[in-house]
Write an enzyme that holds these catalytic residues in place. Structure first.
Site, short mmCIF file in Angstrom:
data_model
loop_
_atom_site.label_atom_id
_atom_site.label_comp_id
_atom_site.label_asym_id
_atom_site.label_seq_id
_atom_site.Cartn_x
_atom_site.Cartn_y
_atom_site.Cartn_z
N CYS A 176 0.84 -1.21 0.00
CA CYS A 176 0.00 0.00 0.00
C CYS A 176 0.87 1.26 0.00
O CYS A 176 1.76 1.39 0.83
CB CYS A 176 -0.91 0.00 1.22
SG CYS A 176 -1.72 1.58 1.50
N CYS B 181 0.43 3.24 3.54
CA CYS B 181 0.82 2.68 4.84
C CYS B 181 2.15 3.29 5.31
O CYS B 181 2.99 3.67 4.48
CB CYS B 181 0.94 1.16 4.75
SG CYS B 181 -0.61 0.29 5.00
N HIS C 115 -4.28 0.30 7.97
CA HIS C 115 -4.77 0.07 6.62
C HIS C 115 -6.22 -0.43 6.60
O HIS C 115 -6.96 -0.20 5.65
CB HIS C 115 -3.85 -0.96 5.94
CG HIS C 115 -4.15 -1.22 4.50
ND1 HIS C 115 -3.74 -0.37 3.50
CD2 HIS C 115 -4.84 -2.22 3.90
CE1 HIS C 115 -4.15 -0.86 2.33
NE2 HIS C 115 -4.82 -1.97 2.55
N ASN D 236 -13.26 9.71 -1.25
CA ASN D 236 -13.85 8.71 -2.14
C ASN D 236 -13.68 7.37 -1.47
O ASN D 236 -12.55 7.01 -1.15
CB ASN D 236 -13.03 8.65 -3.43
CG ASN D 236 -13.70 9.33 -4.56
OD1 ASN D 236 -14.90 9.63 -4.52
ND2 ASN D 236 -12.94 9.59 -5.59
N SER E 219 -9.31 2.84 -5.48
CA SER E 219 -8.71 1.51 -5.50
C SER E 219 -7.99 1.18 -4.20
O SER E 219 -7.68 0.03 -3.94
CB SER E 219 -7.73 1.40 -6.67
OG SER E 219 -6.85 2.50 -6.62
N HIS F 32 -7.05 2.01 2.15
CA HIS F 32 -6.42 2.71 3.27
C HIS F 32 -7.19 4.02 3.53
O HIS F 32 -7.40 4.80 2.61
CB HIS F 32 -4.95 3.02 2.93
CG HIS F 32 -4.17 3.39 4.15
ND1 HIS F 32 -3.17 2.61 4.66
CD2 HIS F 32 -4.28 4.46 4.98
CE1 HIS F 32 -2.69 3.18 5.75
NE2 HIS F 32 -3.35 4.30 5.96
N HIS G 56 -8.29 7.47 3.79
CA HIS G 56 -7.65 8.73 3.39
C HIS G 56 -8.65 9.63 2.68
O HIS G 56 -9.70 9.18 2.26
CB HIS G 56 -6.46 8.46 2.45
CG HIS G 56 -6.87 7.99 1.10
ND1 HIS G 56 -7.30 6.69 0.85
CD2 HIS G 56 -6.95 8.63 -0.11
CE1 HIS G 56 -7.59 6.56 -0.43
NE2 HIS G 56 -7.41 7.72 -1.04
N GLN H 262 -8.73 13.47 0.09
CA GLN H 262 -7.91 14.38 -0.72
C GLN H 262 -8.32 15.82 -0.49
O GLN H 262 -9.46 16.09 -0.10
CB GLN H 262 -8.07 14.05 -2.20
CG GLN H 262 -7.60 12.65 -2.57
CD GLN H 262 -7.48 12.49 -4.07
OE1 GLN H 262 -6.95 13.36 -4.76
NE2 GLN H 262 -7.98 11.40 -4.59
P1 H2U Z 1 -8.03 8.03 -4.34
O1 H2U Z 1 -8.49 8.90 -3.17
O2 H2U Z 1 -8.97 8.14 -5.50
O3 H2U Z 1 -7.75 6.62 -3.91
O4 H2U Z 1 -6.64 8.63 -4.84
C1 H2U Z 1 -5.45 8.63 -4.10
C2 H2U Z 1 -4.56 9.74 -4.58
O5 H2U Z 1 -3.22 9.42 -4.19
C3 H2U Z 1 -4.54 9.96 -6.08
O6 H2U Z 1 -4.95 11.27 -6.34
C4 H2U Z 1 -2.33 9.89 -5.16
C5 H2U Z 1 -3.08 9.75 -6.47
O7 H2U Z 1 -2.65 10.73 -7.38
N1 H2U Z 1 -1.11 9.11 -5.10
C6 H2U Z 1 0.07 9.73 -4.72
O8 H2U Z 1 0.10 10.94 -4.51
N2 H2U Z 1 1.21 9.00 -4.59
C7 H2U Z 1 1.28 7.65 -4.84
O9 H2U Z 1 2.32 7.07 -4.65
C8 H2U Z 1 0.10 6.94 -5.37
C9 H2U Z 1 -1.19 7.70 -5.39
ZN ZN Z 2 -2.29 1.07 3.71
#
Ligand code: H2U
Ligand code: ZN
Length: 353
Positions: free
Chosen positions: A52, A55, A117, A157, A165, A168, A170, A172
């Site tokens: 992940c 994590c 996670h 989301n 996908s 974990h 979180h 944005q």
């Molecule tokens: P979701 O909330 O749709 O899962 O998106 C996670 C965000 O995390 C996504 O906008 C970012 C992606 O650009 N991301 C990173 O900043 N670094 C990473 O290593 C993978 C995902």
């Molecule tokens: Zn995780």
């Protein structure tokens, strides 16, 4: 015609926040076809997932490594849709607004709610969620204070069905120079209402909903979660602060604790509805950070879950909805009743292990 009769027949309802209408067709619940089947999301089972990118201690796709964080963790999105250093420009080759475009500066961040996670807001404790609310408040104030930032959008989301996908926990933060479409519509409506009635749109609305009680889902001393009169998604919820306040940054410790409490209560009921992790897109709407006072703005959050009548049947916004108007089958009153009657304890804690 009685209100009951009106609600039983096709009718449309007005959304005073956006100025848009939704078509309600309660009689359609009887149709034999039930909608698209999907596989239900399963809860993440690992406390730590070595693959992940959120994590603690793991490497992200962008190359950076996460610290061994023990509560929340904020970082700038490695694939940010907005950047702070965009040279300002505006153009319209047609001079009639037919080919209008302008540069847009901003920033995108990711906020991890917990090092665990396998948790979600529903499975975190209230004090743990308070830490998340603190980060939201902090980010709203900090990012919002930047010169080129006039609006801070915090959103989460959840679930594969919503295109998320990574389980974990979180959210944005996308923050930018201009006020995006949805909050802009809401700003205009709140402003017009305040000018016309000398009152706050959502304060007045909440008063009506408290009195009616039919669309209320859960409430505590400082927040109410209800299915709005004009809800488009079957189990859509509007989370409103009871005191008039315009942004997350201005919440005192008591309000933050109450917000964490209602978030847990609501997401627990969502999970309990189909006894499965409940997918949704949620986000806060709050006053722009453009230096104006914005007394008309009332802090709230929208929850838009895609599910229709089971963990595997989703509602699609296609056809008439894309081309004409959104439409719903079960009434907001029926949806609110279903959510309100659910247990406040998470189903996973009620089941024998
Ligand atoms: P979701 O909330 O749709 O899962 O998106 C996670 C965000 O995390 C996504 O906008 C970012 C992606 O650009 N991301 C990173 O900043 N670094 C990473 O290593 C993978 C995902
Ligand atoms: Zn995780």
């Amino acid at each position: 015609m009685t209100l009951e009769r009106l609600y039983a027949e096709p009718h449309r309802r007005f959304n005073p926040l956006t100025g848009e209408w939704v078509l309600v067709s309660p009689h359609r619940v009887q149709r034999p076809w039930d909608g698209q089947l999907e596989t239900a999301g399963t809860p993440a089972s690992l406390r730590y997932d070595p693959t992940c990118y959120l994590c603690p201690g793991n490497q992200r796709a962008g190359g950076a490594r996460n610290p061994n964080y023990s509560s929340t963790f904020v970082f700038t999105n490695d694939f940010a849709a907005l950047k702070p250093d965009v040279p300002p420009a505006k153009q319209d080759e047609s001079e009639r607004g037919l080919l209008l475009c302008e540069s847009e500066a901003g920033t995108c961040k990711v906020v991890c709610f917990s090092p665990r996670h396998d948790l979600t807001l529903a499975r975190m404790t209230v004090p743990e969620i308070v830490s998340v609310v603190d980060v939201w408040a902090e980010q709203q104030a900090e990012v919002g204070s930047l010169n080129h930032i006039n609006y801070v959008q915090i959103f989460e989301n959840r679930g594969e069905i919503m295109g998320c996908s990574n389980p974990h926990p979180h959210c944005q933060i996308w923050a930018n120079q201009t006020i995006p479409n949805e909050p802009r519509k809401e700003q205009q409506s709140q402003q017009e209402y305040a000018t016309k009635y000398g009152a706050c749109l959502l304060c007045d609305y909440l008063q009506l909903e408290t009195k009616a009680a039919t669309r209320m889902v859960v409430e505590n001393a400082h927040f109410a979660a209800l299915v709005p009169f004009w809800a488009v998604w079957p189990f859509e919820v509007l989370l409103v602060s009871k005191p008039h306040t315009s942004n997350l940054g201005s919440l005192d410790p008591v309000m933050r604790e109450r917000l964490a409490d209602i978030l847990k209560q609501l997401t627990t009921r969502y999970d309990n509805l189909f006894e499965a992790p409940f997918p949704y897109s949620m986000g806060f709407h709050q006053a722009p950070t453009d230096g104006e006072v914005h007394a008309e703005w009332h802090l709230h959050a929208h929850f838009y879950p895609p599910l229709l009548r089971s963990a595997t049947i989703r509602k699609f916004m296609v056809g008439y909805e894309m081309l004409a108007s959104p439409q719903r089958d079960i009434t907001p009153e029926v949806a609110a009743l279903a959510l309100r009657n659910l247990a406040g304890t998470h189903y996973a804690d009620l089941k024998p292990r």
